[in-house]
Enzyme design. Structure first.
Site, mmCIF file in Angstrom:
data_model
loop_
_atom_site.group_PDB
_atom_site.id
_atom_site.type_symbol
_atom_site.label_atom_id
_atom_site.label_comp_id
_atom_site.label_asym_id
_atom_site.label_seq_id
_atom_site.Cartn_x
_atom_site.Cartn_y
_atom_site.Cartn_z
ATOM 1 N N CYS A 190 28.943 98.572 53.862
ATOM 2 C CA CYS A 190 29.390 97.894 55.761
ATOM 3 C C CYS A 190 27.916 98.393 56.370
ATOM 4 O O CYS A 190 27.945 97.591 57.143
ATOM 5 C CB CYS A 190 30.525 99.084 55.833
ATOM 6 N N HIS A 194 26.748 97.765 59.705
ATOM 7 C CA HIS A 194 26.623 98.274 60.994
ATOM 8 C C HIS A 194 26.453 99.464 61.358
ATOM 9 O O HIS A 194 26.596 100.656 61.373
ATOM 10 C CB HIS A 194 28.124 98.404 60.593
ATOM 11 N N ARG A 238 40.182 93.266 59.167
ATOM 12 C CA ARG A 238 39.186 93.006 59.221
ATOM 13 C C ARG A 238 38.516 93.723 58.524
ATOM 14 O O ARG A 238 37.813 93.360 57.736
ATOM 15 C CB ARG A 238 38.548 94.329 60.469
ATOM 16 N N CYS A 242 35.843 91.212 55.521
ATOM 17 C CA CYS A 242 34.404 91.904 55.319
ATOM 18 C C CYS A 242 34.412 92.024 54.704
ATOM 19 O O CYS A 242 33.219 91.105 53.406
ATOM 20 C CB CYS A 242 33.980 92.985 56.542
#
Lengths: 281, 235
Positions: A190, A194, A238, A242
């Site tokens: 992730c 991010h 979400r 992803c």
């Protein structure tokens, strides 16, 4: 319209414990305040989306959800009005911003979606194979309607997921490990997208960074209407999308990897006002 | 469809279990049930994370992948992934020794084309650089029968300026024009595309060659897009 009813809600909320200053603001006003404070490229990237927020189609989804919530349904012919989202049976105001949390009756940490499913099973008698539970991820699904109805009653309130039970902390901490855990054909985690400095883009899209709490609260504010999808989407959706981009295998609804990631990302947004419903690209 | 397969599997499993139980009907036959869930609250974050990935039923570990393996293989970490995951959680800093170790592991993965590194077709490279298709699985698996996997370059890099590229990686506009096309520069670029950890330990960039995302010919085409004077990257 549920939106009008909610406009009156903040006055009550402001007088009750747990409310933050932004609890009497519309989602777009909360966003504006965060954007003014930070000048964030992520928060300001779409003036068009900002303009649409007062007419967010998610309000209609929530309105449908409200009707479903009160309707007697399922083999047990019961409504969801006795569902306990953590603040007691039937208490919806501010319940969502304190999720995920540990539920003794289930013996595990649950997010909004999995808790809702739990109530549909235990109170209404639905099973995993019933379309009411099985169908996920669209504005036309019962789950999405119900989630949106419950969630937007926490609009403007500060994210405050419970960390009292050892399992809550354990899931949050495992979620952090998972957030940074690289795998798949592309070595993605992730963090690839991010943890950058504010303003970093995938193609033309500005990414939210976990380094900015103000960006992060918008990033985790689900349900949100996805303009590109023409659907209201959830936190678990979400995660799913992803993971698809990350070249990971399929993830099962309400699974513990979902809960752990959502526990971590909600904890990172702690103290920031939830934007509910949000509207995203 | 995954869902149908999954239901079929459950029915099959249930049926076979019923047969087993019916046949044996012995006390203790319930030992075939799934092992008890461990106490999450007593596990370390790392141990719990690994448990969640592989043992909690969260992922479809049996899902077929385009490369002929299963979902489980996509989730298993090699040494580089492990080291870089731990480093990322601590803010991304790695010491010189670890960095050297990563560089060394990476260098061992690079396979060079027979006959040396040559530039391919920049027009093919342009399509590859733009494409984000390929190897996605989850709820909507990419069918490689319908098209070759792309190189995903534009997701993170600006290249030619006629299209908008991302900014997670450095701009590569004018790549060949600025750097020239010496053999050393070609090798360096090939290495970075094949496995960026040769030079940049714990880079965010995928190991496109080492992980089998791109073939040597595709890398040659992408390199032509970067180096060819006729490529829009260098205009």
């Amino acid at each position: 319209m549920i939106k009008k009813a909610l406009c009156a809600l903040p006055i009550v909320l402001a007088m009750t414990a747990g409310a933050v200053a932004s609890a009497n603001q519309a989602p777009e006003d909360i966003l504006d305040a965060l954007a003014a404070k930070t000048k964030s490229p992520y928060l300001t990237q779409s003036p068009q989306n900002r303009m649409m927020m007062p007419d967010n189609p998610s309000y209609d989804v929530a309105e449908d959800g409200g009707k479903l919530f009160k309707q007697k349904r399922g083999p047990k012919n019961a409504s969801l009005e006795q569902c306990d989202f953590g603040k007691g049976p039937g208490v919806l105001k501010g319940a969502y911003v304190e999720l995920p949390r540990y539920f003794a009756d289930a013996g595990k940490v649950m997010d909004l979606e999995s808790r809702l499913v739990h109530c549909m099973k235990t109170l209404q008698g639905f099973t995993s194979d019933d379309p009411q539970i099985k169908r996920r991820h669209g504005s036309d699904t019962d789950i999405m309607k119900l989630m949106t109805y419950v969630a937007i009653q926490s609009n403007g309130m500060a994210w405050n997921p419970s960390m009292k039970h050892p399992q809550e902390k354990a899931m949050r901490d495992a979620g952090e490990v998972l957030f940074y855990r690289r795998s798949g054909s592309m070595d993605f985690n992730c963090a690839t997208c991010h943890t950058n400095d504010a303003g970093a883009r995938i193609r033309a899209s500005v990414l939210p960074t976990i380094k900015s709490k103000e960006e992060w609260t918008k990033a985790v504010s689900w349900p949100a209407h996805r303009v590109g999808h023409e659907h209201t989407r959830s936190s678990q959706h979400r995660v799913l999308e992803c993971l698809w981009q990350m070249r990971y295998p399929n993830i099962k609804p309400d699974s513990d990897v979902n809960i752990a990631l959502i526990s971590y990302w909600t904890d990172v947004a702690r103290g920031q006002p939830a934007i509910l419903p949000d509207l995203k690209r | 469809m995954f869902k149908k397969t999954s239901i079929a599997a459950v029915i099959a499993a249930t049926t076979s279990m019923a047969l087993v139980l019916g046949g044996c009907a012995a006390p203790g036959a319930d030992k075939t049930a799934a092992p008890a869930k461990p106490d999450y609250g007593k596990m370390s974050p790392q141990a719990l994370a690994e448990h969640l990935v592989f043992e909690s039923g969260s992922y479809d570990l049996q899902q077929p992948t385009q490369e002929g393996t299963t979902g489980r293989h996509r989730l298993v970490q090699d040494e580089t992934m492990k080291i870089c995951s731990e480093a990322a959680m601590k803010g991304g800093q790695i010491d010189a020794k670890t960095s050297e170790r990563i560089n060394k592991l990476a260098a061992a993965t690079v396979k060079y084309p027979e006959g040396g590194i040559k530039l391919g077709d920049w027009k093919k490279g342009r399509d590859l650089a733009w494409s984000g298709f390929g190897f996605r699985t989850a709820h909507n698996p990419d069918d490689h029968g319908k098209g070759a996997p792309g190189a995903n370059c534009y997701n993170c890099h600006q290249l030619a300026t006629d299209r908008t590229g991302g900014s997670l990686g450095p701009s590569l506009t004018g790549y060949g024009k600025l750097r020239g096309n010496s053999p050393e520069m070609l090798k360096y670029t090939y290495d970075v595309i094949y496995n960026p950890h040769v030079y940049f330990a714990c880079a965010n960039m995928p190991r496109l060659g080492a992980n089998g995302v791109l073939t040597q010919q595709q890398i040659a085409d992408v390199m032509a897009y970067l180096f060819d004077p006729a490529s829009p990257v260098n205009k």
